[in-house]
Scaffold this active site. Structure first.
Site, PDB file in Angstrom:
ATOM      1  N   ASN A   1       5.633 -16.103  60.128  1.00  0.00           N
ATOM      2  CA  ASN A   1       6.592 -15.049  59.785  1.00  0.00           C
ATOM      3  C   ASN A   1       5.925 -13.852  59.108  1.00  0.00           C
ATOM      4  OD1 ASN A   1       6.093 -16.359  57.385  1.00  0.00           O
ATOM      5  ND2 ASN A   1       8.229 -16.672  56.816  1.00  0.00           N
TER       6      ASN A   1
ATOM      7  N   TYR B   1       0.663 -24.418  48.780  1.00  0.00           N
ATOM      8  CA  TYR B   1       2.054 -24.712  49.157  1.00  0.00           C
ATOM      9  C   TYR B   1       2.514 -26.067  48.629  1.00  0.00           C
ATOM     10  CZ  TYR B   1       2.686 -20.710  52.326  1.00  0.00           C
ATOM     11  OH  TYR B   1       2.866 -19.451  52.857  1.00  0.00           O
TER      12      TYR B   1
ATOM     13  N   HIS C   1       3.878 -13.758  53.347  1.00  0.00           N
ATOM     14  CA  HIS C   1       4.425 -14.579  52.262  1.00  0.00           C
ATOM     15  C   HIS C   1       4.563 -13.668  51.056  1.00  0.00           C
ATOM     16  CE1 HIS C   1       4.844 -17.674  49.180  1.00  0.00           C
ATOM     17  NE2 HIS C   1       3.966 -16.981  48.486  1.00  0.00           N
TER      18      HIS C   1
ATOM     19  N   LYS D   1      -0.201 -13.246  56.839  1.00  0.00           N
ATOM     20  CA  LYS D   1      -0.507 -14.559  57.421  1.00  0.00           C
ATOM     21  C   LYS D   1      -1.387 -14.429  58.675  1.00  0.00           C
ATOM     22  CE  LYS D   1       3.531 -16.972  55.571  1.00  0.00           C
ATOM     23  NZ  LYS D   1       4.542 -17.999  55.888  1.00  0.00           N
TER      24      LYS D   1
END
Ligand code: CMP
Length: 137
Positions: free
Chosen positions: A113, A50, A116, A10
């Site tokens: 985070n 998404y 993915h 990311k």
């Protein structure tokens, strides 16, 4: 059985130069990186990727974040690749991820985070096609 899954480094992790360290973690988990593509998603592409989360309160923020800088999309291959990648990543929230996982070590927040990963073999097929279409090896 050999399987493939889709991994994304990311934007915050690419910005921090973590693409290679994350790649090393994935290799150590028994996954081979068989294709890699660095790109910046448009908001429209991030929204499409998404789409399953479109009703979630975090959707718009996630879309803006994923379009905020370069990402690295990669195809991982190995035995039980979907599960191995998920184990190597750790829980979605870095604060809850087990020690030694990619998200525990490199994630900043639930949104940023670090990585993915596809959540099933079927999702992996769709996500690989999204990024690599006909160019996949
Ligand atoms: P990812 O594996 O990319 O799939 C969907 C993403 O939504 C997830 O990782 C998180 O980065 C992001 N997200 C943001 N807020 C939440 C939340 N409250 N619960 C789950 N995912 C979230």
């Amino acid at each position: 059985m050999k399987e493939r899954t889709l991994s994304i480094v990311k934007p915050e992790a690419v910005r921090k130069g973590l693409t290679e360290p994350i790649g090393e973690r994935l290799k150590a988990a028994g996954l081979e990186i068989v294709a890699r593509k660095k790109m910046t998603l448009t908001e429209a592409q991030a929204r499409r990727f998404y789409d399953i989360h479109r009703e979630q309160p975090f959707f718009e923020s996630l879309v803006l974040y994923m379009a905020s800088g370069e990402i690295v999309a990669q195809i991982l291959e190995g035995e039980n690749a979907v599960k191995r990648n998920r184990e190597a990543m750790g829980a979605t929230d870095p604060a809850k991820a087990s020690a030694g996982t990619i998200r525990a070590d490199y994630g900043e927040s639930v949104e940023a985070n670090a990585v993915h990963g596809s959540d099933s073999a079927e999702t992996a097929r769709q996500e690989i096609a999204f990024f690599f279409g006909a160019d996949k090896p």
